[in-house]
Design a protein around this motif. Structure first.
Motif, short mmCIF file in Angstrom:
data_model
loop_
_atom_site.label_atom_id
_atom_site.label_comp_id
_atom_site.label_asym_id
_atom_site.label_seq_id
_atom_site.Cartn_x
_atom_site.Cartn_y
_atom_site.Cartn_z
N PRO A 32 1.65 2.06 -3.64
CA PRO A 32 0.44 1.89 -4.46
C PRO A 32 0.78 1.83 -5.95
O PRO A 32 1.88 2.22 -6.36
CB PRO A 32 -0.39 3.14 -4.12
CG PRO A 32 0.59 4.14 -3.65
CD PRO A 32 1.72 3.38 -3.01
N ALA A 33 -0.16 1.37 -6.75
CA ALA A 33 0.07 1.20 -8.19
C ALA A 33 0.47 2.52 -8.85
O ALA A 33 1.27 2.52 -9.79
CB ALA A 33 -1.17 0.63 -8.85
N ASP A 34 -0.05 3.64 -8.38
CA ASP A 34 0.29 4.92 -8.98
C ASP A 34 1.40 5.67 -8.23
O ASP A 34 1.52 6.88 -8.32
CB ASP A 34 -0.95 5.80 -9.14
CG ASP A 34 -1.71 6.01 -7.86
OD1 ASP A 34 -1.38 5.37 -6.84
OD2 ASP A 34 -2.66 6.80 -7.88
N TYR A 35 2.21 4.92 -7.48
CA TYR A 35 3.41 5.50 -6.86
C TYR A 35 4.36 5.92 -7.97
O TYR A 35 4.51 5.21 -8.95
CB TYR A 35 4.07 4.44 -5.96
CG TYR A 35 5.41 4.83 -5.39
CD1 TYR A 35 5.49 5.61 -4.26
CD2 TYR A 35 6.59 4.43 -6.01
CE1 TYR A 35 6.72 5.97 -3.73
CE2 TYR A 35 7.82 4.79 -5.49
CZ TYR A 35 7.88 5.56 -4.36
OH TYR A 35 9.09 5.92 -3.84
N PRO A 36 4.98 7.06 -7.97
CA PRO A 36 5.11 8.01 -6.86
C PRO A 36 4.09 9.16 -6.86
O PRO A 36 4.24 10.10 -6.11
CB PRO A 36 6.51 8.57 -7.06
CG PRO A 36 6.69 8.60 -8.53
CD PRO A 36 5.93 7.37 -9.03
N ARG A 37 3.07 9.09 -7.72
CA ARG A 37 2.05 10.15 -7.66
C ARG A 37 1.35 10.17 -6.32
O ARG A 37 1.02 11.23 -5.81
CB ARG A 37 1.03 9.97 -8.78
CG ARG A 37 1.56 10.33 -10.12
CD ARG A 37 0.44 10.39 -11.14
NE ARG A 37 1.02 10.58 -12.45
CZ ARG A 37 0.92 9.73 -13.43
NH1 ARG A 37 0.22 8.61 -13.27
NH2 ARG A 37 1.49 9.97 -14.58
N ARG A 38 1.07 8.99 -5.79
CA ARG A 38 0.49 8.88 -4.45
C ARG A 38 1.57 8.39 -3.50
O ARG A 38 2.41 7.56 -3.88
CB ARG A 38 -0.68 7.90 -4.46
CG ARG A 38 -1.91 8.51 -5.08
CD ARG A 38 -3.19 7.73 -4.84
NE ARG A 38 -3.18 6.85 -3.70
CZ ARG A 38 -3.74 5.65 -3.69
NH1 ARG A 38 -4.33 5.17 -4.75
NH2 ARG A 38 -3.71 4.91 -2.60
N PRO A 39 1.55 8.86 -2.27
CA PRO A 39 2.60 8.45 -1.32
C PRO A 39 2.45 6.99 -0.91
O PRO A 39 1.37 6.41 -1.01
CB PRO A 39 2.35 9.37 -0.12
CG PRO A 39 0.92 9.75 -0.21
CD PRO A 39 0.59 9.80 -1.67
N PRO A 40 3.55 6.41 -0.47
CA PRO A 40 3.47 5.04 0.06
C PRO A 40 2.68 5.03 1.36
O PRO A 40 2.55 6.04 2.05
CB PRO A 40 4.92 4.66 0.30
CG PRO A 40 5.69 5.91 0.26
CD PRO A 40 4.89 6.94 -0.44
N PHE A 41 2.15 3.86 1.68
CA PHE A 41 1.48 3.65 2.96
C PHE A 41 2.49 2.97 3.88
O PHE A 41 3.06 1.93 3.52
CB PHE A 41 0.24 2.78 2.79
CG PHE A 41 -0.38 2.40 4.10
CD1 PHE A 41 -1.12 3.32 4.83
CD2 PHE A 41 -0.20 1.14 4.63
CE1 PHE A 41 -1.67 2.98 6.05
CE2 PHE A 41 -0.74 0.79 5.86
CZ PHE A 41 -1.49 1.71 6.56
N CYS A 42 2.73 3.55 5.03
CA CYS A 42 3.74 3.04 5.96
C CYS A 42 3.10 2.80 7.32
O CYS A 42 2.34 3.64 7.82
CB CYS A 42 4.87 4.04 6.12
SG CYS A 42 5.63 4.56 4.58
N ARG A 43 3.44 1.65 7.92
CA ARG A 43 2.96 1.36 9.28
C ARG A 43 3.99 0.48 9.98
O ARG A 43 4.75 -0.25 9.35
CB ARG A 43 1.61 0.68 9.27
CG ARG A 43 1.62 -0.74 8.77
CD ARG A 43 0.21 -1.33 8.77
NE ARG A 43 0.26 -2.71 8.35
CZ ARG A 43 0.06 -3.75 9.14
NH1 ARG A 43 -0.25 -3.57 10.41
NH2 ARG A 43 0.13 -4.98 8.68
#
Length: 118
Positions: A32-43
Motif C-alpha cells: 500500500p501507499a503507506d507501506y511499511p506503516r501498513r502491512p502488505p496485502f498478500c494472496r
C-alpha cells in the motif's frame, strides 16, 4: 504490486477432497501507499491447502512488523507454503489446520533453506 513464483512443494486441494503435493505456486504481494506503516496485502494466485492461507488472503499478521523487509516476507511465504511455518491456533482454513495437526509428524513437506541468496 508484485507477483512471485515459489518452486516449493505445497498441497493443492483437489475436487475429490484430497490434497496433492505440487509445485510451483504463485502469490501476489501488494504494497500500500503507506507501506511499511501498513502491512502488505498478500494472496495466492494458485490454489493451496494451508491453515493460514485462504483464496483471498495469506495471513502474515501474526509475525509481520514494519521493519520486515520484502525479501524476508517472501521467504516467510515460501516457508508457509512448504509447511515449515504454520499456525493452527489462528487459522484462515480450519480444515487445513485440523489436517496439519493430525499430520504434524510428516511436516514440513519440504526441508529447504529458503534464505539462500538473500
Amino acid at each position: 504490486n508484485y507477483i512471485f513464483e515459489f518452486n516449493v512443494t505445497s498441497l493443492v486441494p483437489e475436487d475429490d477432497g484430497n490434497n496433492t503435493p505440487a509445485a510451483p505456486h504463485r502469490a501476489q504481494v501488494y504494497l500500500p501507499a503507506d507501506y511499511p506503516r501498513r502491512p502488505p496485502f498478500c494472496r495466492m494466485l494458485t490454489p493451496v491447502f494451508h491453515p493460514n492461507i485462504d483464496p483471498q488472503k495469506i495471513c502474515i499478521g501474526d509475525h509481520w512488523s514494519a521493519g520486515e523487509s520484502l525479501p524476508n516476507l517472501i521467504v516467510r511465504i515460501g516457508e508457509m507454503l512448504c509447511y515449515q511455518s504454520y499456525n493452527i491456533k489462528s487459522p484462515l482454513n480450519a480444515k487445513a489446520a485440523a489436517w496439519a495437526e493430525i499430520n504434524a509428524n510428516g511436516l514440513p513437506l519440504q526441508q529447504a533453506d529458503l534464505t539462500a541468496g538473500l
